[in-house]
Scaffold this motif. Structure first.
Motif, mmCIF file in Angstrom:
data_model
loop_
_atom_site.group_PDB
_atom_site.id
_atom_site.type_symbol
_atom_site.label_atom_id
_atom_site.label_comp_id
_atom_site.label_asym_id
_atom_site.label_seq_id
_atom_site.Cartn_x
_atom_site.Cartn_y
_atom_site.Cartn_z
ATOM 1 N N TYR A 18 0.847 -1.205 0.000
ATOM 2 C CA TYR A 18 0.000 0.000 0.000
ATOM 3 C C TYR A 18 0.880 1.253 0.000
ATOM 4 O O TYR A 18 0.705 2.156 -0.809
ATOM 5 N N LEU A 19 1.855 1.288 0.903
ATOM 6 C CA LEU A 19 2.755 2.438 0.996
ATOM 7 C C LEU A 19 3.571 2.600 -0.284
ATOM 8 O O LEU A 19 3.825 3.718 -0.734
ATOM 9 N N LYS A 20 3.958 1.491 -0.882
ATOM 10 C CA LYS A 20 4.745 1.525 -2.117
ATOM 11 C C LYS A 20 3.919 2.122 -3.259
ATOM 12 O O LYS A 20 4.428 2.866 -4.081
ATOM 13 N N GLU A 21 2.621 1.803 -3.317
ATOM 14 C CA GLU A 21 1.755 2.334 -4.367
ATOM 15 C C GLU A 21 1.567 3.844 -4.210
ATOM 16 O O GLU A 21 1.326 4.555 -5.184
ATOM 17 N N PHE A 22 1.727 4.346 -2.995
ATOM 18 C CA PHE A 22 1.711 5.804 -2.761
ATOM 19 C C PHE A 22 3.114 6.414 -2.939
ATOM 20 O O PHE A 22 3.283 7.603 -2.747
#
Ligand SMILES: [Zn+2]
Length: 304
Positions: free
Chosen positions: A92-96
């Motif tokens: 999730y953090l990587k997609e942001f």
């Protein structure tokens, strides 16, 4: 707050705007279905009593999937482009792009504030797919831009489109993820306008949006084009990196709090505008250095 809009369909409206909640639909039919689960906590007790068999999520952002976990027996459907980001907090953090753009101290705080929980998706949503809960039928519209797998849902008999995060709150158009896209967002808005729905149900703020003349949709589109012109002006004025352009805040103008998070959004959205300028033939880049491709003219002369 709930509004009955059809024999089977209720809007579960979230009052005001909050980053971890959204407006949802409840379909009480042969199959009980929730579209989104970011409703207010006060709705939990009543909804938990219902035999919800199907959850349809417009995309993977936690404010739309917040209470999926309350319905463990329910089948969860989502577009395949969203599956990775809901699979783990790290993804999730990587997609942001937060793994690169935000300090370590903010990562856990962000996941907590968003009420992030990993989700096991049971099936895909695809453009054109028809879902039937008994008497009620609706169709999936893949409307990327905000996120790569963002979907809207058209209810032909009732005459509305659930537009999710093509939403009409003050938060404005948002396309700050790694796989967001300005050109996709604009195409999705054009597609929505061409449908000519009687009304929209927005994912945030006031749920029912009537826009017979298309003014609100055009205003929403214009916000994106104004940002595009500001980014072009900065690029053609000699700013040559994403950071350099973002420092002028062409997206937010004034950075909201928490600033480190919105700075990351600003950077990502500037980047997506540069990509769109490149697609239009107005910009090129060499690694991290961006440059104008039309020489001898100013940004105002570009037909953006
Ligand atoms: Zn979203």
């Amino acid at each position: 707050m709930r509004h009955q809009i059809d024999r089977q369909i209720q809007i579960i409206e979230f009052p005001g705007f909050h980053y971890a909640n959204c407006n949802c639909l409840l379909i009480e039919d042969d199959v009980h279905c929730l579209i989104e689960t970011g409703f207010n906590e006060s709705e939990l007790e009543d909804l938990q009593k219902l035999p919800v068999q199907l959850i349809v999520n417009s995309h993977g952002h936690s404010d739309h999937c917040r209470y999926n976990y309350i319905f463990p027996e329910s089948k969860i459907l989502m577009h395949p482009s969203e599956h990775a980001m809901v699979s783990s907090g790290e993804a999730y953090l990587k997609e942001f792009a937060f793994d690169k753009l935000v300090g370590q101290e903010w990562l856990e705080l962000f996941l907590q504030a968003m009420h992030y929980r990993p989700i096991q998706v049971d099936g895909d949503l695809q453009d054109g797919q028809e879902l039937c809960t008994g008497r009620c039928r609706f169709q999936v519209l893949h409307m990327p831009g905000h996120s790569a797998g963002h979907c809207c849902f058209i209810f032909p008999e009732q005459g509305f489109v659930f537009t999710s995060d093509i939403e009409f709150s003050e938060f404005g158009p948002w396309y700050g993820m790694v796989h967001s896209s300005v050109s996709d967002q604009l195409s999705s808005l054009d597609r929505l306008a061409a449908i000519g729905a009687d009304y929209y149900i927005s994912g945030h703020h006031a749920s029912v949006v009537r826009d017979p003349g298309g003014h609100r949709l055009r205003a929403y589109r214009n916000i994106i084009l104004e940002r595009q012109r500001r980014v072009a002006k900065l690029l053609y004025g000699g700013h040559s990196t994403v950071e350099d352009i973002a420092r002028d805040l062409p997206i937010y103008r004034r950075l909201p709090n928490p600033k480190p998070i919105f700075w990351a959004y600003e950077l990502m959205m500037v980047y997506h505008h540069l990509v769109y300028l490149e697609e239009q033939g107005y910009a090129g880049h060499d690694g991290h250095t961006w440059f104008p491709t039309k020489t001898g003219i100013s940004a105002e002369q570009l037909s953006i």
